[in-house]
Enzyme design. Structure first.
Site, PDB file in Angstrom:
ATOM      1  N   TYR A 171      16.533  30.393   7.392  1.00 65.54           N
ATOM      2  CA  TYR A 171      15.312  31.158   7.676  1.00 65.54           C
ATOM      3  C   TYR A 171      15.166  31.424   9.168  1.00 65.54           C
ATOM      4  CZ  TYR A 171      13.326  30.633   2.991  1.00 65.54           C
ATOM      5  OH  TYR A 171      13.078  30.693   1.652  1.00 65.54           O
ATOM      6  N   LYS A 208       0.849  -1.201   0.000  1.00 64.99           N
ATOM      7  CA  LYS A 208       0.000   0.000   0.000  1.00 64.99           C
ATOM      8  C   LYS A 208       0.881   1.246   0.000  1.00 64.99           C
ATOM      9  CE  LYS A 208      -0.232  -0.286   5.046  1.00 64.99           C
ATOM     10  NZ  LYS A 208      -1.030  -0.751   6.194  1.00 64.99           N
TER      11      LYS A 208
END
Ligand SMILES: *Cc1c(COP(=O)(O)O)cnc(C)c1O
Length: 369
Positions: free
Chosen positions: A254, A35
């Protein structure tokens, strides 16, 4: 070669890990769980590499159809079952096996019929409290299923805590499943995920459902994959794309949260959270460069992250960096990012180039410190 983040999938490792699962549960048949794009490894390529499995398990009918379209002929089990009549029809047409876990799915079957469906796996809730019937409702569902057109049936359940083998909940779940099976001994049973396969032989029954271990990740907390004989199948690499010096007291990245305590050499790696590297990995994480761990500094950006390479004077743009894979286990990266390896391997994004190697062409992954 300077490039951005890239994935190398070791198909031989997948086949090897499947053998480990089979050896651990020698009397059971195996649904290889593929999956979520085979846990990020590529659904069809992974399924082909896992071709020795008796069947495949996926979450939804769409994933099953993608396997059939690629010519995969083995049994396919749909773990959440069908959601509507159209999916039931597709399951019948393509010979899928469906989990049935709730009253509404039973009603769907009573309305549309079971013709063509290869097997229905009635799912019981033995303690995880996610999907599945309670004991009495499940027995009632079984009788109603048996009154429909004949279709092979199976019994299944799922373990919630098998990754921590000392937890008492697993024994309780196993005992509930054992008692359930006593009531309908003629039906095949399926209970064990990867952790159940390795830690609870009594939970094996006729079909096991390994997922994580097939990808070479340890399903047992506190145990390394290597010690379990598993080989990591996913290598997530990138390059240094810039190298520079930063003076003491200067901020990096940042927000300027991180400041250089002294003059440092800084490497910029061409991979960020836009590639699937965890943003939270910056807090305590490291990457592997020239066989050494180098710490991430500052915030992870969308396309880049910064590392302190002061201890690797030879490092230069173009050098190969390992984000996880050989020599740096994804389990360790997950720990430092406060997440689970399942989320990391499933989360590598579409822009990352994927290559498949039949034999491992990677360096052996020796870590020097
Ligand atoms: C995902 C899943 C598995 C595989 O679990 P792993 O821990 O990856 O081995 C097995 N059974 C069910 C029902 C699942 O949802």
């Amino acid at each position: 070669m300077i490039g951005r983040a890239r994935l190398l999938i070791d198909l031989a490792a997948l086949a090897h890990n499947l053998r480990v699962a089979k050896n651990a549960a020698p009397t059971s048949r195996v649904f290889a769980v593929v999956k979520a794009d085979a846990y990020g490894h590529g659904l069809v390529s992974a399924a082909r590499a896992l071709g020795a499995a008796d069947g495949f398990a996926v979450a939804c009918v769409g994933e099953a159809l993608a396997l059939r379209e690629a010519g995969i002929a083995q049994r396919i089990l749909v773990l959440e079952g069908a959601f509507c009549g159209a999916e039931l029809a597709a399951a019948a047409k393509f010979g899928l096996e469906l989990v049935i876990h709730a009253e509404w799915q039973l009603q769907l079957l009573e309305k549309d019929g079971t013709r063509g469906i290869s097997r229905l796996w009635l799912k019981f809730d033995t303690g995880m409290h996610r999907l599945g019937f309670e004991l009495d409702a499940g027995m009632d569902a079984l009788m109603r299923l048996r009154s429909l057109a004949p279709v092979p049936l199976g019994l299944m359940s799922h373990l919630a805590c098998a990754d921590e083998p000392t937890r008492p909940e697993t024994a309780v779940q196993i005992e509930r499943f054992r008692r359930l099976r006593l009531q309908v001994p003629d039906l095949p049973g399926s209970l064990a995920n990867s952790a159940g396969i390795l830690a609870f032989p009594v939970a094996h029954y006729e079909w096991v459902r390994p997922g994580l271990m097939l990808y070479g990740v340890s399903p047992l907390s506190g145990q390394r994959a290597e010690a379990l004989g598993l080989r990591p199948a996913m290598h997530f690499g990138a390059s240094l794309i810039a190298v520079k010096e930063v003076a003491a007291g200067e901020a990096v990245g940042y927000g300027g949260d991180w400041r250089a305590p002294c003059r440092i050499r800084l490497g910029i790696v061409g991979a960020g959270y836009g590639d699937g590297y965890p943003w939270r990995g910056a807090t305590a994480g490291s990457v592997r460069l020239h066989g050494h761990r180098v710490p991430i500094i500052g915030r992870v950006s969308m396309d880049m992250l910064a590392v302190n390479i002061s201890k690797i004077p030879a490092a230069a743009p173009g050098d190969e960096v390992t984000l996880w894979g050989r020599g740096l286990a994804v389990e360790e990266v997950a720990r430092s990012a406060g997440t689970t390896p399942y989320e990391l391997i499933c989360g590598v994004t579409r822009r990352v180039q994927r290559d498949y190697s039949p034999e491992s062409s990677l360096d052996p992954g020796v870590t020097l410190d």
